[in-house]
Design a protein around this motif. Structure first.
Motif, PDB file in Angstrom:
ATOM      1  N   ASN A 129      32.996  38.448  38.166  1.00 54.82           N
ATOM      2  CA  ASN A 129      34.369  38.327  37.702  1.00 54.82           C
ATOM      3  C   ASN A 129      35.206  37.730  38.830  1.00 54.82           C
ATOM      4  O   ASN A 129      35.535  38.414  39.802  1.00 54.82           O
ATOM      5  N   ALA A 178      38.129  35.993  38.090  1.00 53.67           N
ATOM      6  CA  ALA A 178      39.399  35.636  37.465  1.00 53.67           C
ATOM      7  C   ALA A 178      40.491  35.575  38.530  1.00 53.67           C
ATOM      8  O   ALA A 178      40.561  36.440  39.403  1.00 53.67           O
ATOM      9  N   GLU A 179      41.304  34.518  38.460  1.00 58.94           N
ATOM     10  CA  GLU A 179      42.425  34.314  39.389  1.00 58.94           C
ATOM     11  C   GLU A 179      42.000  34.171  40.851  1.00 58.94           C
ATOM     12  O   GLU A 179      42.833  34.235  41.759  1.00 58.94           O
ATOM     13  N   ASP A 218      33.221  34.805  35.047  1.00 64.11           N
ATOM     14  CA  ASP A 218      34.590  34.781  34.548  1.00 64.11           C
ATOM     15  C   ASP A 218      35.465  34.153  35.632  1.00 64.11           C
ATOM     16  O   ASP A 218      35.712  34.763  36.667  1.00 64.11           O
ATOM     17  N   ARG A 266      38.512  32.667  34.744  1.00 63.05           N
ATOM     18  CA  ARG A 266      39.792  32.405  34.076  1.00 63.05           C
ATOM     19  C   ARG A 266      40.914  32.326  35.099  1.00 63.05           C
ATOM     20  O   ARG A 266      41.099  33.244  35.900  1.00 63.05           O
ATOM     21  N   GLY A 267      41.661  31.212  35.052  1.00 63.48           N
ATOM     22  CA  GLY A 267      42.809  31.053  35.926  1.00 63.48           C
ATOM     23  C   GLY A 267      42.476  30.854  37.393  1.00 63.48           C
ATOM     24  O   GLY A 267      43.363  30.862  38.242  1.00 63.48           O
ATOM     25  N   ASN A 285      33.432  31.163  31.829  1.00 62.52           N
ATOM     26  CA  ASN A 285      34.785  31.092  31.301  1.00 62.52           C
ATOM     27  C   ASN A 285      35.688  30.507  32.387  1.00 62.52           C
ATOM     28  O   ASN A 285      35.986  31.171  33.376  1.00 62.52           O
ATOM     29  N   SER A 307      38.653  28.988  31.431  1.00 63.94           N
ATOM     30  CA  SER A 307      39.903  28.688  30.730  1.00 63.94           C
ATOM     31  C   SER A 307      41.076  28.825  31.704  1.00 63.94           C
ATOM     32  O   SER A 307      41.108  29.728  32.534  1.00 63.94           O
ATOM     33  N   GLN A 308      41.993  27.855  31.613  1.00 68.61           N
ATOM     34  CA  GLN A 308      43.187  27.806  32.462  1.00 68.61           C
ATOM     35  C   GLN A 308      42.877  27.661  33.953  1.00 68.61           C
ATOM     36  O   GLN A 308      43.749  27.847  34.795  1.00 68.61           O
ATOM     37  N   ALA A 309      41.639  27.346  34.319  1.00 66.98           N
ATOM     38  CA  ALA A 309      41.286  27.156  35.734  1.00 66.98           C
ATOM     39  C   ALA A 309      41.778  25.793  36.221  1.00 66.98           C
ATOM     40  O   ALA A 309      41.910  24.857  35.441  1.00 66.98           O
ATOM     41  N   ASP A 359      33.678  27.644  28.548  1.00 63.47           N
ATOM     42  CA  ASP A 359      35.045  27.674  28.032  1.00 63.47           C
ATOM     43  C   ASP A 359      35.945  27.038  29.086  1.00 63.47           C
ATOM     44  O   ASP A 359      36.163  27.613  30.152  1.00 63.47           O
ATOM     45  N   ALA A 362      41.942  24.005  30.901  1.00 67.01           N
ATOM     46  CA  ALA A 362      41.608  23.785  32.312  1.00 67.01           C
ATOM     47  C   ALA A 362      42.175  22.452  32.792  1.00 67.01           C
ATOM     48  O   ALA A 362      42.312  21.504  32.025  1.00 67.01           O
TER      49      ALA A 362
END
Length: 177
Positions: A51, A53-54, A71, A73-74, A91, A93-95, A111, A115
């Protein structure tokens, strides 16, 4: 140096590992939410299901790293080196992958919705069945990339280099070229 270290399942969320030598380290299933890995060396690292994320991975070296099902994401991957990396079912997304090098990267079923891949290098990358809805690929190098069955609806590809790229059965509704 943590080269080759086994950090599977580690909880390092929010840690600052900027510039760390982590080549070939095992981070399978690790919690790295918001972790700072700017300019970290993670070539051939295993981050399966991690994980991130961010996470901040700007200018990180992730050549041939395994990020399948990770993961991201972002996450920020500005100018990251992901040549030959495995990002299957990841995933993103939004990266932010602006100017990232994804030459020969494997991204099937990834995903990438929303992005930012502006000026990224995706030459010979495999994105079969990936979702890139609303992704920004402006000025990207997509030479010989495989988008078979990918969803590029509402994506922007202004000034992208697409020679030899395959878009067989890809969704291209409202895609901006």
């Amino acid at each position: 140096s943590l080269t080759g270290a086994n950090l599977a399942g580690a909880r390092l969320s929010g840690a600052d590992l900027g510039g760390a030598a982590l080549d070939q380290a095992n981070f399978s299933g690790a919690a790295l939410v918001g972790t700072r890995l700017v300019s970290a060396k993670l070539d051939q690292a295993v981050l399966t299901g991690a994980n991130l994320a961010e996470a901040r991975l700007d200018r990180a070296a992730l050549a041939q790293a395994n990020l399948s099902q990770a993961d991201l994401r972002g996450a920020r991957l500005y100018q990251a080196i992901l040549t030959g990396a495995n990002l299957s079912r990841a995933n993103l997304s939004q990266a932010t992958l602006t100017q990232a090098d994804l030459t020969d990267a494997q991204l099937p079923s990834a995903d990438l919705n929303g992005a930012v891949l502006s000026r990224a290098i995706l030459e010979d990358a495999v994105l079969r069945g990936s979702s890139l809805r609303g992704a920004k690929l402006d000025g990207a190098n997509l030479l010989s990339a495989d988008f078979t069955g990918a969803d590029l609806a509402e994506a922007t590809l202004a000034d992208a280099r697409v020679d030899g790229a395959r878009f067989t059965d890809a969704r291209l509704d409202s895609t901006i070229w």
